[in-house]
Design a protein around this motif. Sequence first.
Motif, short mmCIF file in Angstrom:
data_model
loop_
_atom_site.label_atom_id
_atom_site.label_comp_id
_atom_site.label_asym_id
_atom_site.label_seq_id
_atom_site.Cartn_x
_atom_site.Cartn_y
_atom_site.Cartn_z
N CYS A 69 13.12 40.20 97.41
CA CYS A 69 11.89 40.80 97.96
C CYS A 69 10.71 40.66 97.13
O CYS A 69 10.73 41.39 96.11
CB CYS A 69 12.36 42.09 98.63
N SER A 71 6.89 41.67 96.46
CA SER A 71 5.80 42.46 96.87
C SER A 71 4.75 41.94 96.40
O SER A 71 4.36 41.96 95.33
CB SER A 71 6.27 43.85 95.96
N LEU A 84 5.75 42.46 102.16
CA LEU A 84 7.04 42.14 101.48
C LEU A 84 7.47 40.91 102.11
O LEU A 84 7.66 40.82 103.05
CB LEU A 84 7.86 43.29 101.71
N PRO A 126 8.44 47.84 96.19
CA PRO A 126 7.97 47.73 97.49
C PRO A 126 7.51 49.15 97.87
O PRO A 126 6.93 49.35 98.99
CB PRO A 126 9.51 47.30 98.16
N ALA A 149 14.72 44.01 94.95
CA ALA A 149 13.38 44.20 94.53
C ALA A 149 12.96 44.41 93.15
O ALA A 149 13.68 45.15 92.38
CB ALA A 149 12.80 45.15 95.76
#
Length: 181
Positions: A69, A71, A84, A126, A149
Amino acid sequence: MTTSAADADGTPAAETDGTASFGAHPRFAEALRGLGLGELLARTRRFPDATRTAAEAAAAIGCELSQICKSLVFAADGEPVLVLMDGASRVDVTAVREVLGAGKVTRADAGVVRETTGYAIGGVPPFGHRTRTRVLADRSLLQHDVVWAAAGDPHAVFPIAPQDLVTHAGATLVDVREGAS
């Protein structure tokens, strides 16, 4: 507990008050605990080499690029917005502009990213940011059971179920990846 390990910006790798951050940035570790997600700290993975890019993170973790993920902070008519996005995709800035009803959307510079989130590019988590920011999450993240993430540090990542990520980030689900239409 004291530590001799420190991140490139001088931030301790573990908090000095006796509460281990397990490699997550201390501010992010505090945010996780505040959200009742402290158990994710034990699952945080820290790597000797930076995981600033999605490709570096996927290689270090041993997962698919799309399970990362990203950001990413943009400026929509001058206001920061966090997007995201899965690691295998690129953000369609025109789609972001349309979703937000903005006149102009551009990538935020490093200073804006740090001022808005409290973290450096390559380590932006995130959620758990310095300021409240509008968050968009691309639906492509929901294709996996788990995504990884940044944990507030370019060397640390944490796993989370995508729907939990969307919920805790306060994100709006959208289709903003290139080629999504």
